[in-house]
Design an enzyme around this catalytic site. Structure first.
Site: not given
Ligand code: ATR
Length: 271
Positions: A128-131, A214, A68, A64, A21, A237, A104
């Protein structure tokens, strides 16, 4: 030139030393001659860090892993997407009021929409997580039909219930994965240093599919390499980092992001 009027922005995380970033945003600030600077701070104590931002009056903070989700506890409000996803990657400070945003999902969607329409498309979402939550939020908004494929079934079932998704399967269910128009990997499988593995067997992939991973280190993951060999279209990604980043830049500065400059900075530092 950095001077007494320079606005200081940063990304917070732990670890954060690998973040691209700073390079991406500083290249954009330079391109538009904006008096901003962007740096990275390793944060272990999130609550104290947020108090410090308020005290110092920093205009924006990018968030990050692993902060998050927890960041939502310490801000004054969240936009609809960050609240529903349950995670934010951007905090904007307006006269001392901190608001949380999530770019995101917008970054992921833009990456896919460059090459396809999403309405009515069948999507195999791996993970099936945060992303995955950010992707599901965006894909549902576009009218895609999302099935979840995950190692732990209970995590996938929870996601299915919350977002009213189609079905839940195992990552080993190649026949079911191959029935979809689009495959999106949101698991960390294939990320450096374990870059010789893919989350799914290559018989899950057909030439007519679009495969989006990703994971962006390495640039060409095993999943994308398998997909390319099969003749499928691939989406790297880094695009999600780029388009998530352009959304962040526009929120911070109110100016249109110089996309190509940011992409160049990203790719130069990825290689
Ligand atoms: P993120 O916020 O980056 O999405 P996360 O919330 O920890 O990270 O989610 C990681 C996802 O990758 C999960 O879907 C996880 O599967 P489980 O629900 O079974 O834990 C998946 N994942 C991580 N390592 C994996 C592995 N070695 N094989 C298969 N799936 C894996």
């Amino acid at each position: 030139m950095i001077n007494a009027n320079t606005k200081i922005c940063c990304i917070i995380g732990n670890p954060v030393g690998h973040s691209l970033s700073p390079q991406m945003h500083n290249a954009a600030f330079t391109e538009l001659s904006l008096n901003y600077v962007f740096t990275a701070l390793k944060v272990t104590h999130l609550k104290k860090a947020v108090e410090a931002f308020r005290t110092l009056g920093l205009p924006a903070v990018v968030v990050t892993v692993p902060h998050k989700m927890d960041i939502l506890k310490y801000v004054d409000g969240a936009d609809e997407s960050a609240a529903k996803i349950g995670a934010a990657n951007l905090i904007i400070n307006r006269n001392g009021r901190l608001t949380a945003y999530n770019t995101d999902w917008t970054g992921a969607l833009k990456s896919l929409k460059e090459i396809t329409d999403l309405k009515g498309k069948k999507v195999a979402l791996l993970g099936a997580g945060g992303a995955a939550r950010a992707l599901v939020f965006g894909l549902k908004k576009e009218g895609s039909l999302v099935s979840v494929f995950n190692r732990t079934r209970s995590h996938a079932s929870q996601l299915k219930e919350e977002f009213c998704l189609e079905e839940v399967f195992s990552l080993t269910d190649s026949a079911k994965i191959s029935e979809n128009d689009i495959i999106v990997n949101t698991t960390s499988v294939g990320m450096e240093p374990d870059d010789k593995v893919s989350p799914i067997a290559d018989e899950s992939i057909r030439s007519s599919q679009i495969v989006f991973d990703i994971v962006y280190t390495p640039h060409m993951t095993k999943l994308l390499s398998d997909a390319k060999k099969k003749g499928a279209a691939i989406v790297h990604g880094y695009k999600m980092v780029l388009y998530g980043g352009t959304g962040i830049f526009e929120q911070i500065t109110g100016k249109r992001a110089p996309v190509r400059v940011m992409e160049e900075a990203l790719l130069k530092n990825l290689k």
